[in-house]
Every structure is written in structure tokens, then in C-alpha cells.
Design an enzyme around this catalytic site. Structure first.
Site, PDB file in Angstrom:
ATOM      1  N   GLY B  55       0.811  -1.215   0.000  1.00 49.55           N
ATOM      2  CA  GLY B  55       0.000   0.000   0.000  1.00 49.55           C
ATOM      3  C   GLY B  55       0.842   1.262   0.000  1.00 49.55           C
ATOM      4  N   HIS B  56       2.174   1.096  -0.048  1.00 51.12           N
ATOM      5  CA  HIS B  56       3.085   2.248  -0.028  1.00 51.12           C
ATOM      6  C   HIS B  56       3.841   2.387  -1.349  1.00 51.12           C
ATOM      7  CE1 HIS B  56       2.240   2.051   4.193  1.00 51.12           C
ATOM      8  NE2 HIS B  56       2.901   0.929   4.357  1.00 51.12           N
ATOM      9  N   LYS B 104      11.154  -0.495   8.935  1.00 45.79           N
ATOM     10  CA  LYS B 104      10.499   0.712   9.453  1.00 45.79           C
ATOM     11  C   LYS B 104       9.969   0.422  10.859  1.00 45.79           C
ATOM     12  CE  LYS B 104       7.561   1.302   5.987  1.00 45.79           C
ATOM     13  NZ  LYS B 104       7.799  -0.068   5.442  1.00 45.79           N
ATOM     14  N   HIS B 218      -0.335   4.599   7.154  1.00 47.22           N
ATOM     15  CA  HIS B 218      -1.195   3.413   7.214  1.00 47.22           C
ATOM     16  C   HIS B 218      -2.656   3.786   7.379  1.00 47.22           C
ATOM     17  CE1 HIS B 218       2.809   1.925   8.236  1.00 47.22           C
ATOM     18  NE2 HIS B 218       2.424   0.829   7.634  1.00 47.22           N
TER      19      HIS B 218
END
Ligand code: ADP
Ligand code: ADP
Ligand code: MG
Ligand code: MG
Ligand code: MG
Ligand code: MG
Lengths: 208, 332, 332, 208
Positions: B55-56, B104, B218
Site C-alpha cells: 500500500g506504499h 520501518k 497506514h
């Protein structure tokens, strides 16, 4: 607890998670990233299948397989936490049957593993706030001679109470901690899934 | 939910299949999601691996290739990968010189990668972890899970990638990555919430005249909600937040990333960059390199993050070094 | 309206100022908006200039640089530039070898660039115009203004840029551009309308379960409205529309661009690309090059266009040739 | 028409466009790209300033300057069309005063320029559908000895009628043609701005 009951427990969690998938996601969306429902669903879908496919020789084997499946399917914070917790519990139960006190010791090991790995204290607004009182209630009931069903019921009640108690808390661990004071006023999704798991145990052991 | 998708459940694999089709120079395991260079580990070179929730995009899969990552392990959407994915990625990246794992700082990512690192250690592989925690919207205290890893990941992966590519040893590559992280701070704001395919609706409701300030990547709400103001005012607050946390003296040099969160067009990002450039100039800080675009996104969220990294002497040649990945390409 | 902006009136200049700050290798006239290479026209090389309304970034300003454009003249948002801008751009690009002007086929663009070309002709400059009209959503008949210029512009500018860079003569560069255009067709769908800063609200209302099919890149409604369907179904219709207009035989080779309209994240574009790749494979068409990303956008519109260009023999080396621009970079 | 009246006309268009800017944008959003209001506003803002700053020696100079300003400020389809049309009209009026018949000839030249440049026929749903009947009405009124005010009023009325008549048309030129049948049911924005321009002339010449 015998092997079949352990299997029934896992299936019961699977059904509960399936049913509550959306709600877990919504709770997580309020204070986190919204994936707790799909995470738990993906994990327990696989775990139910794995447990159905295996021919376990001990109660612990069922839990260990469940834990290993969660670790390799869930990801996120809940995957390693629930996964290693169940593996730790499984290691304690290497016979075909376990007495309530042994199950209590296994649950204690699971809680310790969650606290070791995640570093959360009670009051940090995590699954620990449901799991710690649940384990405590279970062990107390078992120690005072309670049967599995009664101990599990006490644990489920305590888990649900602990879960509700997370609502006014400010999160200090996990994603919800990023929200600071805005995390107040929401129930922790991991505490809810823990309560579901304990209730599933109580339901599975209702007749014991 | 309005997205190009077939079903929510297949979104990720379908997108990955398209990525695989578009990039034959990479090798994509559609089962595990692990992306590696098609030619495998580079002999004599330290491996560089990263991963995290999906999703990044382009992070992380889009940064696999010459001069940057050897492998990436994407998890489910906004869900850190499982240990098996990470071990697969590291094994593919390791040429015997050891591997640096860029992680991360999220509870889930840290735990899953730690479990992977244990397994890999047991197998005799050398793994060094670089933790990225640049987001100053989160206080780095015992009351939080610590600062999040966001926009600085681009800088860490590029500069550590440059270090690995020129033949630096394991400890040096890891050290380069850690120093970049230590020199970087970020802050993000969202104009809209993002929608995950599985949820099917935005993660939060945001009125037309409000923004979320201090968001992560997120889809979670930010530190606070504010009225929408002019870009100049918003950016000024963002730059203040970044530089309050890690001040830069007048005369310093910086690398600046203005990163889109997925739903914000390039023209707005340039507009934001213009404000950042003016503010840094006022403070006597020279921007020596910049990147303006979508690098570390949050699905379709409208918004941006600003990352300021003190350009320590050795960073620039490593940033400038050739890179050939789907998401970043120059010099080759 | 939720955008990073100061005022609607300054949106364009503020964004351009940020672009100028981010790209010191380019020279930006903030008054006229004209962007040129900082070192000016390249001696002995045919000039390549493009322009059009703003709001399509990175097109065109982001394609100025080595291997591509010498200058770009952006107009107001969705408004073709005025003749003065075009003449300024061409004068800056012309080294005495003549200049190719890439014009997207819109009534306004054609008229303004024609007026510029007349002026430039009067000044003794040689100008060849390449008209881009690839969008098959519009019938090319006397009942319309003719097919619009959309995604193929990326291909025309890159390949004509490669032709100019290797030293081809004016007529050859123009011919390369025209042949790319003739070999290309596009089709776009929108999931949301876009919002221009001056309007302050979306150009049309689109219910949560409907899409606009056959849209252009100026926020106008499309040919028809449809129910949102699966990506597979939508893409299949798009590919059919493109290939019905200009069929490609089994065995042909194609360059495919899956282009985001500004508000659609990269993961969805890859998902779309995966569908295109599967459909072309079924038809026996080999995709020899692809570009997946935001190239020709429509502000913050969610949606995408698909361009299929028959990869005629000489296109590939020109596509692969080095390019160093803010929006496209490889080989240097 | 004298120089002052020409200036008043341009100022009048400027005021009308300022007032109707948003509506022109909305009309254009329905069938085009929504910029017709800002385009006209940007152009006439500059034209009003240019005309105020100049010291014209003829009626035509005012119109030529207006046209040139539109060409260099507006862009899009309307910029070159209105700009070159006004320049063509201006070229016809190189004296300090112009009789109605001369103004009619100038308007005829403007219309011809729009049609030459844009290639639109009446019925294509463009500014031509307002401009053609307006010029026609003006010329007829002037030819039959009508004064400027009366001719301009007839032209404005005809322009407005022509503008309204674009609503049921399907566009065959400009961006609206991309919509095919979906362009039906909307008034053409350029026809609206043409009607505004003709009405501004009628208002400026009301006393003549
Ligand atoms: N450090 C921690 N210790 C214990 N539990 C935690 C910790 N961090 C997070 N959790 C639990 O994990 C839950 C979130 O799980 P999930 O949403 O599946 O993962 P993620 O947060 O990575 O998206 C939280 O609701 C919380 O109960
Ligand atoms: N070929 C043409 N001939 C005459 N008028 C035209 C033509 N094309 C467009 N127009 C007019 O221009 C108007 C649109 O102007 P504007 O919105 O300013 O430019 P653009 O269409 O480039 O955005 C239309 O409403 C129509 O009246
Ligand atoms: Mg979560
Ligand atoms: Mg998660
Ligand atoms: Mg326009
Ligand atoms: Mg328009």
C-alpha cells in the site's frame, strides 16, 4: 482438555473471527490501520485448516501448529504475538490430555511470551489488558479446584471485562499509541480478539 | 469504494502480477510476494533487503534493482510481512557478504523481522538491521511505540544501496543507513483518508474543510485535526515540526523529500516544495538535493510528507550514484 | 476543495516556482511560464517544443531536458497557452536547425500554436508541427473536433526527442513524431471528477458506483456513464476500444502506457497493466516496452488511460535512448 | 460609435464577464473543461486595463487593442477566436467615429474571422450560433436606417435568442463535441459570452 477440545477451540476461534471480522477491522480503523479483522481472519482460516489436516499426538501440538500458522500467515503485531504465545502454550502441553492447572500454566506461559515480546504493561491498552486478567482468573479458578469449563468461563468473563476497560485508556504500545490522547474512548481491537479467543475456549469447554 | 480492482481479496496479487509483467528485469514470487533482481544476489556485494506492509508503492518493491535493494518482501496491505517472507528475501539477497535489513519502526514490522533475523542467524547468515524512525509526529518516548518509519526510508534505501553497490562491507552499509536515518526527520498531513480494499470505505471521515495533521502512512488518523489552511501555513507548521525535533543550523546543507501520499497530484507537491524551499532559505539552509513525487504512499490518500535530511558529506555521492529500479532511475 | 494551495489565482505560479526551485538544471520564466533547459538551445540539434494547458503534470514541463524537450509552454489550467508563450518557447529552443512543435489536438491548442507558427515563420524560423490525436473515445469525423491528444504525447515527445538528440534533421524528427502518433491509440476512464482550483469543486458529480468512460484529460465528462465493474471488465473494454480503432495483428509488438490521471495510486495502475498484458498476450501481441505511472494527468482525477503503440522497428532505440528530465530519466 | 463609446463597450464587457464569471465556468464544466469564465475574465481584465491606458486615435484602435490583448492573455479556443475577430473588426474602423453601417461591416468581418478560424457552421453549438444572428440583425437594422442603439439592441436580442437555441443542439465543434449526444441539453458557454458582449454594446449605445 483433550486433543479434540483443543481442535474445537481453534475452530471456535475461527468461527468467531469470521463473524467479527468486520467489527475488528472497524475498531482497528479507529485507532490503527484497520487490518486486525483481515489479519485474524487470514490467520485462523489457515490455522483451522492446518489443525483439521494434522494428526496431533498431544494437546500442545494443536496449539503449536496454530501458533506456527499464525506466525507464518498473519504478519503485523498480532501475528507474532498470538503466534508465539500459542506456541509457548503448546510447548507446555505435550500429553493427550491436560488438567485445568496445566492449561492454566500454559496460558500463563502464553501471557509471559506476549509481555516479553511486546513489552506491554497492563494499562497500555493492548491485548495484555484482556489476556492478563483472563489468565489470572483461569489460574485462580483452576487452583481452587475448578473444572476446565468453569475456569474458562471465568477467564472469558475477565477477558471481556478487561477488554471493556481498555476504552478509557490512552494507548502506550502499538499503532494506537501514535494517536496520543485521541486513542482514548476506543476499545483496543487486540483486546477484543483476545476476549473472542477466551470466549471460544469457554464455549468449547462448556460441558467439561 | 472506487478502485481498479477485481476483488478485495485478489487486489494485492493482481497488482503484483501486473508489476511482474511490467518489470521482467525483476523476479517476482507471486506466492510469497517476494521481489528480487532477476539475476539474483550480486557476488561480492552486501545484500540490501527491505519490506513492510503493502500500500506504499513504489516502496519497497519499486526500489529493487541496481544501486538499491536486492530484494523486497511486501506484506498484506498495511500489514508487515511474516517472517517467512523476510527470510526468503534475505536468502535471495545474500551473496555471502551479509545482508542489511531495512525495517520501518512499527511494532509488527520489528517483531516479524526480528523473528526472521533469528532464523537467518541460526542458518549462519549475517544480518544487520537498520531501523527507520523519522516521523516526528510521534514522540519517541515510553508512552508510544516510538517514532514511525516513513519518508526517510527512500533516503536510507538509496544511500545504503549506493554504499552496498560500491562494495562497502556489511557494517559500513548498515552504518550508512543508520546515519541517514539519524540525520532525517519527517512530518505528514492528510487531506483525505485512504480506503483499503478490504475495508471498502475511508478509514476516517474528514469534513471538506478539515485536515489530519501528523498522520502516518497506514491510513490511521493523525495527531490532531485542524481546519484546512493555505499551503504556506500548513507547510510552515510541518517544517517547524521537523526542524524543532532536529534543528539544522544556518549554513547546513539538506536533502529534502516532498512525498505524495498517493492521491495528491504532482503540481501540488511542487507547490509544497516551493514553500519548503523558501522556508529553508530563510533559515540559511541550502537544499543540495531534492526528490518531489510519490515514493512512500498510503494507497489513495491525498496528502504529503516532508522529509529533511542533513546532507552529511558522504551522503551526496551515494545519493547521486547510479540507480535502476522501477521507482527511481538515474545514471544508468 | 481540498488542495495544497495558497489561493486559486496563484496556484499555477506557486507550483511553477516550486518546480523551478526543485530543478535548477532548467530555466523557468515565472512570468510567462516557459520552461527551457538552463543551457539553452543545443547547437546543431533540431529543437523540440511542446505545450498545452497546465494540470497534466509532469506533462509538459517535466519532460524538458536532455533527450526530450528543449522547451515547454504551459498555459493556464486546462487552457492552451497563448501564442506569445509558444513563440518564446520556440525561440529558446531553436539553434538554427528548426523546431518541431508537438501540439495536442484541441481547438484552442491548434489555433494558438498556429498563430505562433505564423509569427515564427514571419521571423524566418522553421517550424514543423506534429499533431497528437490518439484518443479513440472521440470519433475522428466532421461531427467532432477530432480525436483528442492524450497519453500518446509521452511517446511522441520521447521518441521525437530521441530523434532530435541523435542529430536527425527537422523533417525526420517531425516524421518520427507523426509516425508514433499514427501508430498509437488511447482510451481513458475516470473513477472521480477532478477539481480545478478556480472552480473549487468537482467538474461533475459521479455516484459511488459509477464511472465515466471515454474521458479526456481536462475534467470533462466522458462519452458515457457506466456502473463500476471489475478492473478486468473495464480494462477489457478499454483495450477493445483501442484495438478496434487500430487493430494489431497477432505477432505484432507494442509499447504500452498505463497512465494515471493523478489521483490513482501506483498499485492500481500496475493492476490495470496486468490486465492489459494478459489481454494482449491472448491476442498474440508482445509488449516490448511499457510505462506505468502518472505522465499525462488531469489534476486530481482518479482514473487511468491505456495507450497502445505499435512498436515499429525504429521506435525502440529512440525510446531507449538516454533521457534526463524531471519526469522521465534513464541512461544518464 | 465614437472612441469613448468603444471604450465603454469594452468596460461593459469587462463588468459583465466579472459578474458572470462563475456561471460561464459552470456552463463550460457541463460540456467542456470549465475554464471559460476564468478565460474571459483574465482576458477582459487585461483588455479593460489596456484600453484605459491607451490614447486611441480611432474606434478601431480600441477594438484592435482589445483583440490583441485577448490573443495574448486568454489562450484556449475563445482567446484566438474573440481576439482575431475583434482585431478584424478594429481594422475596419480607422476613424474617430463610425456610422452604424460601418459598425455593421466591422461586425461582419468579425463573424467571418470566427468562422474562418474555427470552421464552425451555424448549428454546431458554438459562439457562431449567437454571433451570426446578432450580426445579421445588426446589419439589417443599420441598413434600414436604424441608429446604433437600435441596431445594437436588435443584435443583443438576436444573440440571446441564438444563445438559447444552442441548448437542444448536439455540438460538432470545440470540446463539447467530445460528449456527442451528451452535449444536448446544455447552453454553449461561448454563445453565452457572445450574448453578453452584444448586450454590453446595446447598453453602451442605449442613448445613441
Ligand atoms: N507491543 C504490544 N504488546 C501487546 N499487544 C500489542 C502490542 N502492539 C500491538 N498490540 C496489539 O495488536 C493489536 C493490533 O493488531 P493488528 O492490527 O493485527 O496489527 P498491526 O497493529 O500491526 O496492524 C492491537 O490492538 C494490540 O492489542
Ligand atoms: N471551432 C470553433 N468555432 C467557434 N467557436 C468555438 C469553436 N470551438 C470552441 N468554440 C467556442 O469556444 C467556447 C469555449 O471557450 P473556452 O472554454 O474559453 O476554451 P476551451 O474550449 O479551449 O476550454 C465554446 O463554448 C464555443 O462557443
Ligand atoms: Mg492493525
Ligand atoms: Mg497492520
Ligand atoms: Mg480550456
Ligand atoms: Mg473551456
Amino acid at each position: 482438555m483433550d486433543i479434540e477440545l483443543a481442535r474445537t477451540w481453534v475452530r471456535g476461534i475461527g468461527a468467531a473471527v469470521e463473524r467479527e471480522r468486520e467489527r475488528l477491522g472497524e475498531l482497528d480503523a479507529a485507532v490503527g490501520d484497520g487490518d486486525h479483522g483481515t489479519n485474524m481472519h487470514r490467520g485462523f482460516d489457515a490455522a483451522v485448516a492446518a489443525v483439521a489436516a494434522m494428526d496431533p499426538d498431544s494437546v500442545g501440538a494443536v496449539l503449536t501448529t496454530t501458533g506456527t500458522t499464525l506466525v507464518s500467515k498473519v504478519g503485523g503485531a498480532s501475528g507474532p504475538l498470538y503466534g508465539t504465545a500459542l506456541r509457548a502454550a503448546g510447548k507446555k502441553l505435550d500429553a493427550e490430555r491436560a488438567e485445568p492447572a496445566e492449561v492454566g500454566a500454559a496460558l500463563t506461559a502464553a501471557l509471559e511470551e506476549v509481555r516479553r515480546l511486546g513489552g506491554a504493561q497492563p494499562g497500555d491498552k493492548t491485548m495484555v489488558d484482556a489476556l492478563a486478567p483472563a489468565v489470572d482468573a483461569f489460574v485462580r479458578a483452576a487452583d481452587s479446584g475448578g473444572r476446565l469449563g468453569a475456569a474458562a468461563r471465568a477467564a472469558a468473563d475477565a477477558a471481556e471485562e478487561g477488554m471493556r476497560a481498555t476504552e478509557p485508556m490512552q494507548a502506550r504500545k502499538g499503532r494506537a499509541s501514535y494517536l496520543g490522547e485521541r486513542s482514548i474512548g476506543h476499545v483496543d481491537p487486540g483486546a477484543v480478539s483476545t476476549a473472542l479467543m477466551m470466549r471460544a475456549l469457554a464455549d468449547a469447554a462448556a460441558e467439561c | 469504494m472506487k478502485k481498479f480492482l477485481n476483488t478485495a481479496d485478489t487486489y494485492l496479487t493482481d497488482a503484483l502480477a501486473g508489476f511482474a509483467a511490467a518489470h521482467p528485469e525483476l523476479s517476482v514470487n507471486l506466492e510469497s510476494g517476494v521481489v528480487t533482481r532477476a539475476r539474483g544476489a550480486v557476488a561480492g556485494k552486501v545484500g540490501l533487503v527491505s519490506g513492510g506492509g503493502s500500500g506504499h508503492e513504489p516502496l519497497h518493491t519499486g526500489f529493487v534493482g541496481e544501486g538499491m535493494l536486492d530484494a523486497a518482501c511486501p506484506g498484506e496491505i498495511f500489514t508487515s510481512p511474516v517472517p517467512d517472507q523476510a527470510t526468503e528475501a534475505v536468502r535471495a539477497a545474500d551473496s555471502g557478504e551479509g545482508t542489511v535489513l531495512v525495517v520501518k519502526n512499527y511494532t509488527g514490522d520489528v517483531m516479524n523481522f526480528e523473528m526472521a533475523a533469528e532464523t537467518l542467524g541460526d542458518e549462519g547468515l549475517q544480518v544487520e538491521t537498520v531501523l527507520v524512525d523519522d516521523d516526528v509526529a510521534v514522540e519517541d518516548s515510553t508512552f508510544t511505540a516510538g517514532r514511525r518509519g516513513t519518508g526517510a526510508t527512500l533516503l536510507v534505501e538509496k544511500i545504503a544501496g549506493g554504499s552496498a553497490a560500491r562494495g562497502d562491507a556489511l557494517a559500513e552499509v548498515a552504518e550508512a543507513g543508520r546515519r541517514v536515518n539519524a540525520a532525517s526527520r519527517s512530518f505528514a498531513v492528510a487531506l483525505t483518508a485512504c480506503t483499503t480494499p478490504s475495508a471498502g470505505r475511508p478509514g476516517f471521515d474528514l469534513p471538506e474543510d478539515e485536515i489530519e495533521v501528523g498522520v502516518g502512512i497506514h491510513g490511521e488518523p493523525g495527531r490532531r485535526r485542524e481546519k484546512l489552511r493555505s499551503a504556506g501555513e500548513i507547510v510552515s507548521d510541518m517544517v517547524d515540526a521537523v526542524l524543532d525535533d532536529r534543528p539544522l543550523e544556518s549554513g547546513s546543507e539538506a536533502i529534502v523529500v516532498v512525498n505524495g501520499l498517493g492521491g495528491t497530484p504532482l503540481s501540488e507537491l511542487y507547490l509544497v516544495y516551493g514553500e519548503v524551499a523558501a522556508l529553508l532559505e530563510e533559515r540559511g539552509i541550502t537544499i543540495v538535493r531534492n526528490a518531489v513525487g510519490d515514493y512512500v504512499t498510503s494507497l489513495d490518500m491525498a496528502g504529503c510528507s516532508i522529509t529533511i535530511c542533513e546532507a552529511q558529506e558522504d551522503f551526496l555521492p551515494l545519493w547521486d550514484a547510479p540507480v535502476n529500479t522501477p521507482g527511481l532511475r538515474w545514471g544508468v
